[in-house]
Design an enzyme around this catalytic site. Structure first.
Site, PDB file in Angstrom:
ATOM      1  N   SER A 164      59.335  33.254  46.257  1.00  0.00           N
ATOM      2  CA  SER A 164      58.364  32.089  46.258  1.00  0.00           C
ATOM      3  C   SER A 164      59.198  31.715  47.465  1.00  0.00           C
ATOM      4  O   SER A 164      58.997  32.317  49.224  1.00  0.00           O
ATOM      5  CB  SER A 164      59.063  30.500  45.580  1.00  0.00           C
ATOM      6  OG  SER A 164      57.978  29.839  45.735  1.00  0.00           O
ATOM      7  N   ARG A 233      59.211  15.989  42.292  1.00  0.00           N
ATOM      8  CA  ARG A 233      59.393  17.229  41.130  1.00  0.00           C
ATOM      9  C   ARG A 233      58.756  17.225  40.770  1.00  0.00           C
ATOM     10  O   ARG A 233      58.079  18.463  40.286  1.00  0.00           O
ATOM     11  CB  ARG A 233      60.882  17.236  41.241  1.00  0.00           C
ATOM     12  CG  ARG A 233      60.920  17.685  40.096  1.00  0.00           C
ATOM     13  CD  ARG A 233      60.956  19.724  40.632  1.00  0.00           C
ATOM     14  NE  ARG A 233      61.804  20.284  39.698  1.00  0.00           N
ATOM     15  CZ  ARG A 233      62.299  22.045  39.599  1.00  0.00           C
ATOM     16  NH1 ARG A 233      61.555  22.083  40.675  1.00  0.00           N
ATOM     17  NH2 ARG A 233      62.567  22.422  39.009  1.00  0.00           N
ATOM     18  N   ASP A 328      49.011  32.882  39.478  1.00  0.00           N
ATOM     19  CA  ASP A 328      49.595  32.170  41.062  1.00  0.00           C
ATOM     20  C   ASP A 328      48.619  31.058  41.820  1.00  0.00           C
ATOM     21  O   ASP A 328      48.055  31.725  42.588  1.00  0.00           O
ATOM     22  CB  ASP A 328      50.802  32.562  42.183  1.00  0.00           C
ATOM     23  CG  ASP A 328      51.376  32.153  42.355  1.00  0.00           C
ATOM     24  OD1 ASP A 328      51.533  31.135  42.685  1.00  0.00           O
ATOM     25  OD2 ASP A 328      52.869  32.720  43.862  1.00  0.00           O
ATOM     26  N   HIS A 361      53.120  30.877  39.387  1.00  0.00           N
ATOM     27  CA  HIS A 361      53.799  30.804  39.815  1.00  0.00           C
ATOM     28  C   HIS A 361      55.816  31.105  39.411  1.00  0.00           C
ATOM     29  O   HIS A 361      56.074  32.031  40.131  1.00  0.00           O
ATOM     30  CB  HIS A 361      54.247  29.419  40.922  1.00  0.00           C
ATOM     31  CG  HIS A 361      55.522  29.758  41.844  1.00  0.00           C
ATOM     32  ND1 HIS A 361      54.979  30.778  43.218  1.00  0.00           N
ATOM     33  CD2 HIS A 361      56.234  28.860  42.476  1.00  0.00           C
ATOM     34  CE1 HIS A 361      55.404  30.389  44.135  1.00  0.00           C
ATOM     35  NE2 HIS A 361      56.363  29.655  43.556  1.00  0.00           N
ATOM     36  N   ASP A 362      55.324  30.240  38.742  1.00  0.00           N
ATOM     37  CA  ASP A 362      56.841  30.972  37.657  1.00  0.00           C
ATOM     38  C   ASP A 362      56.801  32.343  37.566  1.00  0.00           C
ATOM     39  O   ASP A 362      57.787  31.846  36.744  1.00  0.00           O
ATOM     40  CB  ASP A 362      57.330  29.911  37.375  1.00  0.00           C
ATOM     41  CG  ASP A 362      58.408  28.702  37.861  1.00  0.00           C
ATOM     42  OD1 ASP A 362      58.449  28.463  39.389  1.00  0.00           O
ATOM     43  OD2 ASP A 362      58.618  27.292  37.477  1.00  0.00           O
TER      44      ASP A 362
END
Lengths: 380, 380
Positions: A164, A233, A328, A361-362
């Protein structure tokens, strides 16, 4: 950035165990890319393993937007939550601390011990707040370069690794310090953010700056735009996961209906999860750093004036493996592939690996033997 | 919901032209699915074309979350912005007002003239605010049923058509009034929202209810949680578009740098666009309606207790065409396909068409001859 779902037991691996952080104080002025200068800076960092006599076995781990310097081990024997990449880093693990001297520093502009908007401006004896210079990915890397060369005695960097925002730093390292870096391992990243990623960041920033507690960035320590930061967040957290991953984890499961006293309490489990993510984030992260870092992400653009990525990559000497993840959608496979393709077009030693994981993505943070193998072999 | 990018000139078509809205007042009590009762309600609606003597040529158009009753024509000769589906509805257009009597009503719970949280509660002579009953997609449809049968004299519904939340209403019409509806044309929709869609809605709701101007929903008319509502809208707006669509429209284009006086002013065009979307939304939409409608979306679930969609669809008699869009990631093709598959498993007359458009969820609203053809042929 999501914490790994479990502490992985990599085959035959041990744990880094007890670790502590250190503070590097650079007392020379530092001039940012935008021309602003601060008289010096601090970077908070951790290291695991030992630097060899030649100073050539160091691996720098670059953290993502909301990450920090604590990427492996624990801070006390009662510490139940190890560093954010503990599954990847340790003795016998893919980033093997028996072989490598692993370094991870909190970025310049950060809020976890490094100099950033919450730090005291020595010229005014008050916090920088928005007087802190606009920081770029390049500035972060230049500050890290001082740390590893001037403080830690690294002679050449065996590898720079990160996902990232960390992956952007990896690329920037390769371009800025081509003679110094041997291997680049960027993951789940991009050479420039597209309009959608900018759009999500902008909504998060607006939630923060329109929170009445933001006060143009001059909020007291521990206070600030907590509502706006939590909203930012929560939204960002959705972009770190995936449709499929959220369905598998939460689906449409409801929390106890009895607990949902009103219409706008959390009703579905995914809501409760996100609320917790938002709330806990405000306890550990500074809103101004969030603003600065998301701007650094949005402005990051290795395509340069010419719009040709391969021109920027002309400088790179390192061998590069780019890793993308099928699910992702923040920095989708296409953007990761494009990095490797541009390196190849520039005649560089580069490859691309796409890992099929459903967690979005994680994915680079979770237990993934296929990814471990790739990392381990690339670092041989 | 995005406005169509252009006023389409469908082949050989004319325009609906000047239209006006009407108010239907139902003075009989209405009991919501949750058991709450209001003494009556108003629905604001528009119609185009003429009902035939048999009362059998009516098409009901159901609007999306932020839409309204004004789906075609203009309100004055100086009105430069026609209704939200003007490209689809008109003489000679796919939904042909020469043949059909087209009806579109603002939903129950809405804020564009229909009874909703901003309306006066006749029992207290004050606005309902959060005393307004929790509204479901089913409640919206039941209120519309009164309008079309008791006010407009429709004997059978030739078709019910709509996208997104409108598509949910289309499905609900088919299930609730199987003897009354001949054709169902749901687009860009789902039989139940997945965790990701709920998650986005939840972040939007939290942005609103945590805005200090929300006051537990009891804000004065014209005031209210404008910041939270704008943030919610901006975020949602991203989910209505697509990665590719945003790249094509905005890419990384910057607005005049001179205008960007500070770091957190809009810098990229996509930021400026989103800010405008958020701001203009607060001028036309009520925050409480946004809360109620997103909850209605999240709770919509035709899978029922059994978890088997085909069981719910047993009731349906109408011929159904489900239309999904390749780039829609809010209600992706898979979810639209699944509706048609479940209908087929239930032995119904159903089909699925996937239209390849790059503009995301809002594709059903834009100029798309392939979609026009599908709609026109389905309605023959």
């Amino acid at each position: 950035m999501q914490q790994p779902e479990q502490v992985d037991t990599f085959a035959h691996s041990g744990e880094v165990g007890l670790v502590e952080w250190h503070d590097y104080e650079s007392s020379r002025p530092f001039t940012f890319q935008n021309g602003d200068t601060i008289p010096g800076f601090r970077l908070r960092y951790e290291t695991y393993g030992k630097l060899n006599a030649e100073g050539s076995n160091a691996i720098l781990v670059c953290h993502a937007l909301s990450g920090d310097h604590h990427c492996a081990g624990v801070h006390s024997i009662r510490d139940r939550k190890p560093g954010w990449w503990n599954n990847m880093i340790g003795p016998g693990k893919p980033i093997d601390t028996n072989r490598f001297f692993v370094i991870c520093s909190n970025c310049l502009g950060g809020c976890q011990g490094s100099t950033g908007p919450t730090s005291i401006n020595p010229e005014t004896n008050r916090p920088y707040h928005l007087d802190f210079p606009v920081v770029t990915i390049g500035d972060m890397v230049r500050a890290q370069h001082r740390l590893v060369t001037e403080e830690l005695g690294v002679q050449e960097m065996y590898a720079v690794v990160g996902g990232s925002m960390g992956g952007m730093q990896v690329l920037e390292w390769g371009v800025r310090y081509p003679e110094f870096v041997r291997r680049l391992l960027p993951m789940a990243t991009t050479a420039r953010q597209n309009a959608q990623a900018i759009a999500f960041n902008e909504v998060g920033r607006l939630a923060i700056v329109q929170d009445p507690n933001w006060h143009d960035g001059a909020y007291p320590p521990g206070q600030g735009p907590h509502v706006g930061l939590a909203v930012a967040r929560m939204m960002a957290h959705i972009t770190y996961l995936s449709d499929q991953g959220l369905d598998q984890k939460f689906g449409r499961e409801r929390i106890s209906r009895a607990a949902a006293r009103t219409l706008f309490d959390a009703e579905f489990q995914v809501e409760s999860y996100l609320r917790y993510q938002g709330q806990s984030f405000t306890n550990r992260f500074d809103a101004n750093t969030y603003l600065y870092f998301t701007k650094a992400l949005d402005r990051f653009d290795l395509y340069g004036e010419s719009g040709r990525l391969e021109e920027t990559f002309e400088a790179i000497r390192a061998r590069t493996l780019v890793v993308g993840f099928t699910s992702d959608w923040l920095f989708p496979p296409k953007q990761n592939r494009e990095i490797a393709l541009a390196l190849l077009r520039a005649g560089k030693n580069a490859g691309y690996a796409e890992v099929d994981l459903p967690l979005g993505h994680d994915s680079f943070l979770v237990h993934a033997p296929e990814l471990y193998d790739l990392v381990e072999r690339f670092l041989i």
